[in-house]
Design a protein around this motif. Structure first.
Motif, PDB file in Angstrom:
ATOM      1  N   SER A 232      79.751  34.817  96.003  1.00  8.75           N
ATOM      2  CA  SER A 232      80.454  33.615  95.563  1.00  8.75           C
ATOM      3  C   SER A 232      80.648  33.604  94.058  1.00  8.75           C
ATOM      4  O   SER A 232      81.631  33.062  93.550  1.00  8.75           O
ATOM      5  CB  SER A 232      79.695  32.363  95.998  1.00  8.75           C
TER       6      SER A 232
ATOM      7  N   GLN B  60      83.345  28.207 100.009  1.00 12.80           N
ATOM      8  CA  GLN B  60      82.185  28.195 100.923  1.00 12.80           C
ATOM      9  C   GLN B  60      81.743  26.762 101.214  1.00 12.80           C
ATOM     10  O   GLN B  60      81.327  26.440 102.315  1.00 12.80           O
ATOM     11  CB  GLN B  60      81.036  28.974 100.273  1.00 12.80           C
TER      12      GLN B  60
ATOM     13  N   GLY C 209      75.133  29.648  98.727  1.00 11.52           N
ATOM     14  CA  GLY C 209      75.215  28.870  99.967  1.00 11.52           C
ATOM     15  C   GLY C 209      74.033  29.120 100.885  1.00 11.52           C
ATOM     16  O   GLY C 209      73.381  28.185 101.369  1.00 11.52           O
TER      17      GLY C 209
HETATM   18 MG   LIG Z   1      78.152  32.379  98.628  1.00  9.68          MG
END
Ligand SMILES: [Mg+2]
Ligand SMILES: Nc1ncnc2c1ncn2[C@@H]1O[C@H](COP(=O)(O)OP(=O)(O)OP(=O)(O)O)[C@@H](O)[C@H]1O
Ligand SMILES: Nc1ncnc2c1ncn2[C@@H]1O[C@H](COP(=O)(O)OP(=O)(O)OP(=O)(O)O)[C@@H](O)[C@H]1O
Ligand SMILES: [Mg+2]
Lengths: 302, 231, 231, 302
Positions: free
Chosen positions: B42, B86, C140
C-alpha cells in the motif's frame, strides 16, 4: 471551471447545509448569537451616541448685550444679525429684560426671590440664547461673539463645554472599541465554529483530493456553505434584535418621558436598520466565506 | 508507464516501508504486486498517487517525474489514474451514484454523460440496484465494488487496485478479475495489489513480490508462491 | 450458546438483509458463516452484538433473550463476546497497545494484568513490534490483526470474527486460523465469517451458508462450495 | 467503578485535551472569548452600578431653618440633633448665613451679583445640608424634617430624586438583563462548541460502545475534558480582563478627574475580582461539564 461544474459545486454547498443538519444548525446559531451580542450593543451604543449628540445640540451660549440698550434698539438688531451670520450658529433667540427678570426670580433665586421685590428689571441686559452647530469649536465662536460691538459678556462655561466634548469623544471611542471587540469576538466564534465543522469533514476533503479533485472544486462548496450560514445566521440575529427593539422602544421612550428626561430618546429602528443590517450580514457573510476558505485550505494538502 | 527507480520510503515514525525498490511496468501490462501483510504494497500505491513522497529515489508515471511535479498538477495526475483503495475511501454523505459520479464531475463531464455512464459502471460491478444507497448501508464487499466502479468510470490509462477482492467471495472475486482483464485488454495498464493466492495463480500474469519492503521476485506469468512454500 | 430463531432483518431503507434465519451454535463449536457479498453475514454479527435489532424473531446468547435485554446490560453482553469487525473499528487516537488494552480496561482489569497480557496477545497475532504505532501507521492487515488481538484479550466465551483474514496474505491467514483453532480447542466458541475458500475447505468445520439473507446450507465439516460450482 | 478505573478514565480526559489539540485550542478560545465579552460587560456594569450608587449617596437635602434664628441659637442645636437622630441620615452639615450669602452671590447670581451689593446676609436662613442613606425613602425623610419645629422649608426636588431612583433601578435591571443575555450567549457558544468537538469523535464513541464500554466509562473522559476546557478557558479570560482592567483603570480615573467628574470613579479590580472569577469560572466549568455530558449522551445509543 465550467458553468455546469460551478453550479454543481455551488449546489453541493447548499446541499451540505441541509445534509449536515447538526453542524449547520449549530453554525447558524453561533453566527446568530454572537452577532446578536454585537447587535445589541450596536443598538445601545448608537443610541447613546445619538443622545450625546442631541445633548451637545441642546448646549447653549448666552450672549449679554450692554444693559443700557433696550429691546428695540437698532444696535441690538445689529448684534442679532452678526450672531445669526456666524456659520457655526444653529439658532439664536432674543431674551427681553422682563424674561431675564422672570428667570432670575423664579428659576435662580426661587424662594429667596423676595430680595427682588420692588426692584425693576432695568438693570438686566438684553441677551441672546445661541445654539451652536459644532460644539468642538465653541470657544472660538464665543470669542467671535465677544468681539461684536456692544456685547458686554458671553457666557460659555468652558469646562462644561469641554466636559461634554470629552464625554462625547469618550463615548464615541468607547463605541468603536467595544463594537470592534464584539465584532472581533463574533468573527472569532464564527470562524472557529466553521473550522470545527470543516474539521469534522476532514476525511471527506482528503478523499476528494485523493480521487483527483482540484482545490477549487473541494473548497467552493464549503465557501458557499459558510456564506449561506453566515448570511442566514446574521439575518436571524437581525430579525430578532429588530423585533425586540421595536417591541420595547415605546415602553422605554414613555419611561424616559415620565421620568422627565425629554432630551433623551431612543432612535427609531428604521433609522439604524440599514447600517445595522449591512454590518451584521456583512460580518456574517465575510467571516463565513473567509473562515471556510482558510479552514478547508489546511486539509487540502494531501 | 510506471517507473519506480531506487525508491526508499521511511515513515516519520522510523518504519522503513520500502527499501531501494526498482521496477517498471509498461503500457498495457497487467501486473500483480503481492507480499506479506506489512510488506509495503500500500505504501507503493501511496507513492504512485503522491499521497506520500519517497525518502529517496524517483518515480515516473507516463514519463512525468514526480519530484518535479507542481502541487497544482497533482489533481490532474490523480484523475489520470483509477485507484481502488484498500480502505475504500467513499464519501459517507453521498449515495453510491454520487460517489461514482464524483470522479466524473471533477473532470467536468456533462450531466448527460454522467447519467449514462455511472449506472453502466455500477451494473458492471453488480451494484445496479444500490445506486441510491449510502456507503453505510452497504456491506463490506459492496463498498469495495463502489470503489472499483469509481476507479473505472473515467477509463483511466492506468488502474491500480489495492486488494480489490479483499472483502469479496470467490464468485464475486472472479467476476471482478475478469472485468479487470477486459479493461486491460482494451489497453489500460492494470496493477493489482492482492494476497489472494487463487487469483494470482489462475491469471498467470506478471507478479512482483515484496518482502519487508524489498522486491524479492519479479516474474512474467508468476504464481503466488514457489511451489515448495505453498500452503 | 447462540440461538437464532426465525430472524428477519429489514433495514430502514427497505433492504431485507436476513429472511427467516434460524440456527444454533453450541458451546465449544467452531463454525464458518459464508455467503456472497451482501448475503447478510455482517448483519447477523450486528444482531448478535445488539448493534441492530431484528425486525422479527428472537436471538439468544448464553440463554439470554436479546429482546428482553435492558440497555444497561448491553455493555456486559458485548464484553462477554470477542468480536473482530470487518471494518476494524480501532480507536484512531490510541496506540495499538492502548486499543487492545481498552478491552481490558472496560473490565476494570489491573494495570499489572494489562501490562502482561496485551504484549502477549500482540505477539500472538505477529504485532509484537507495533505496540506503539497508531492505527493510521499500520497496513491494512496489521490493523485487522490488532482487531483480532483486542477480541482475544479477555478470553471470551464466544469469539466472532468478520472476515478476519480479508486483508491478509495466505501465510498470515493460515497462522491466524491456527490461532483461532487453538482458542477453540481451549473451549471458546468460535464463529468465523469469511469468503476465503481455501480456509473453509482446509479446516473441515461446520459451514453455514447464507444467500440473499436466507440459510441455504448448514453442514458439519462443510466445504466452501459444492464441488460443481467451485471455481 | 474502581478507583484505578476512575483514575484511568479521568486521565484519558486530560490526555484528550492534549491529543485533540485543534479542538481543545478552539474550545478554550471559545470559552475565553465568550466569557471575555461577558466579563467586559460585567466590569462595565458593575462600575456603572457602583457609580450610580455613589451618585445616589451624593444627593443632598437642604433643610432651611427660620431666618430669625442665628448660628449659635440653641433652637438650631435642637434642629441639628433631631436631623442627626433620623436613622436615614448619613451626614449633616450646618451652613451659616455668611456661607449661604457667598453661595448666592458667587454660585447662583454670579455676574449679576451686583444686585446684592450693600445688602446684609441677615435675610438668609441657617440651613443644613443632609445626605441620606437610602434615597428611595427620601421623600418620607424630607417630610419628617419638615415637621421639626422651627424648620421653615425642606428643599428636596422630588422629581430629581425620583429620576435618580428610576435611573438606578433601570441600570440595575439593565445590568441583570444584559449580564443574563451575555451569560446565556456564552453558555450557548460554549456548549455548542463542545457539541461539535464531541460530534467529530462520534465514531470513537461508537467504537467504545461496540467493544462493550459502559456509558459512564465513555462519558467521564469527555466530562473531565469539558470541565478542564471550561476552567482553563474562563481562567484565561479572567486573567486577560483583569490585566487589561488594571492597566487602564489609572488612565481612566485620571481622565475623569481632569474632566472634573470627581463623583465618578472606577472600582479597584480587587473589589470585583472574586465575584467575577467565581461567575466566570463557574459558568465555564458548569457549561463544560453539562455540555459534554449532554453531547456525549446523544452518541451513546448504540
Ligand atoms: Mg495494504
Ligand atoms: N503512515 C504510516 N506511518 C508509519 N508507518 C506506516 C504508515 N503506513 C504504513 N506503515 C508501515 O509500513 C509498513 C508497510 O505498510 P503497507 O501499508 O505498505 O503494507 P501492505 O503491504 O499494504 O500490507 P497489507 O497487506 O497488510 O495491507 C508496515 O510495517 C506499516 O506498519
Ligand atoms: N445499515 C444498512 N442500511 C441498509 N441496508 C444495509 C445496511 N447494512 C447492510 N445493508 C444491506 O444489507 C445487505 C446485507 O449486508 P451485510 O453487510 O450483512 O452483507 P455481508 O454478507 O456482510 O456482505 P460482505 O461479504 O460484502 O461484507 C446488503 O445488501 C447491504 O446492502
Ligand atoms: Mg460483511
Amino acid at each position: 471551471m465550467k458553468i455546469r461544474t460551478f453550479s454543481y459545486v455551488a449546489g453541493q454547498g447548499l446541499r451540505n447545509v441541509y445534509k449536515n443538519k447538526l453542524m449547520s444548525v449549530i453554525s447558524m446559531g453561533m453566527v446568530a448569537v454572537s452577532l446578536m451580542v454585537f447587535g445589541i450593543f450596536f443598538v445601545i451604543l448608537v443610541n447613546i451616541n445619538a443622545n450625546v449628540n442631541s445633548i451637545k445640540k441642546d448646549y447653549q451660549i448666552q450672549v449679554y448685550c450692554d444693559a443700557s440698550l433696550t429691546y428695540n434698539d437698532p444696535l441690538i438688531g445689529e448684534i442679532e444679525k452678526q450672531i445669526k451670520d456666524n456659520p457655526n450658529v444653529e439658532s439664536c433667540k432674543k431674551i427681553s429684560k422682563e424674561e431675564a427678570f422672570q428667570v432670575l426670580k423664579y428659576e435662580m433665586l426661587k424662594d429667596d426671590s423676595t430680595i427682588l421685590d420692588n426692584m425693576s428689571n432695568a438693570f438686566l441686559p438684553i441677551s441672546f440664547t445661541v445654539k451652536l452647530k459644532n460644539l468642538s469649536i465653541g470657544v472660538q465662536t464665543a470669542n467671535e461673539f465677544e468681539s461684536i460691538p456692544n456685547v458686554k459678556r458671553v457666557n460659555y462655561p468652558q469646562k462644561v463645554m469641554e466636559a461634554i466634548n470629552a464625554t462625547a469623544s469618550w463615548i464615541y471611542m468607547g463605541s468603536l472599541l467595544i463594537g470592534g471587540i464584539l465584532a472581533l469576538a463574533a468573527m472569532f466564534i464564527i470562524s472557529n465554529t466553521i473550522r470545527l465543522t470543516v474539521f469534522a469533514r476532514k476525511r471527506d476533503i482528503n478523499i476528494m483530493k485523493y480521487v483527483g479533485a482540484s482545490n477549487a472544486f473541494v473548497r467552493l462548496p464549503f465557501i458557499i456553505e459558510g456564506m449561506v450560514m453566515g448570511i442566514l445566521g446574521s439575518a436571524i440575529s437581525f430579525l430578532v434584535i429588530g423585533y425586540s427593539y421595536m417591541s420595547i422602544i415605546g415602553t422605554i421612550n414613555n419611561q424616559l418621558t415620565t421620568m422627565g428626561i425629554v432630551s433623551l430618546k431612543l432612535l427609531d429602528f428604521t433609522e439604524i436598520a440599514a447600517v445595522m443590517f449591512l454590518c451584521m450580514v456583512g460580518i456574517g457573510a465575510v467571516v463565513g466565506v473567509i473562515g471556510s476558505a482558510i479552514s478547508v485550505r489546511k486539509h487540502l494538502e494531501v | 508507464m510506471i517507473k519506480i527507480d531506487n525508491v526508499t520510503m521511511k515513515y516519520p515514525n522510523g518504519t522503513v516501508a520500502l527499501k531501494d525498490v526498482s521496477f517498471q511496468i509498461k503500457e498495457g501490462e497487467f501486473a500483480f504486486i503481492i507480499g506479506h501483510s506489512g510488506a509495503g504494497k500500500s505504501t507503493l500505491l501511496k507513492l504512485m498517487l503522491k499521497e506520500e513522497n519517497p525518502t529517496e529515489g524517483e518515480i515516473f508515471i507516463n514519463g512525468k517525474n514526480f519530484s518535479k511535479l507542481k502541487k497544482r498538477q497533482i489533481p490532474q495526475l490523480r484523475r489520470s489514474i483509477g485507484i481502488v483503495f484498500q480502505d475504500f475511501r467513499l464519501l459517507p454523505d453521498r449515495t453510491v451514484f454520487e460517489n461514482v459520479a464524483f470522479a466524473m464531475r471533477i473532470t467536468e463531464a456533462s450531466h448527460k454523460k454522467i447519467k449514462k455512464q455511472v449506472p453502466l459502471a455500477l451494473t458492471l460491478v453488480g451494484l445496479g440496484r444500490k445506486a441510491k444507497a449510502f456507503p453505510t448501508e452497504l456491506s463490506g464487499g459492496e463498498q469495495q465494488r463502489v470503489g472499483l466502479a469509481r476507479a473505472l468510470i473515467n477509463n483511466p490509462a492506468l488502474l491500480i487496485a489495492d486488494e480489490p477482492t479483499g472483502n469479496l467471495d470467490p464468485i464475486n472475486s472472479a467476476e471482478i478479475m475478469k472485468l479487470l482483464e477486459e479493461i486491460n485488454a482494451n489497453g489500460t495498464t492494470v496493477v493489482v495489489i492482492t494476497h489472494e493466492k487463487n487469483i494470482v495463480n489462475d491469471m498467470k500474469k506478471r507478479v512482483i513480490e515484496l518482502d519487508a519492503g524489498a522486491v524479492i521476485r519479479d516474474e512474467e506469468e508468476g504464481k503466488y508462491k514457489n511451489e515448495d512454500t505453498d500452503i
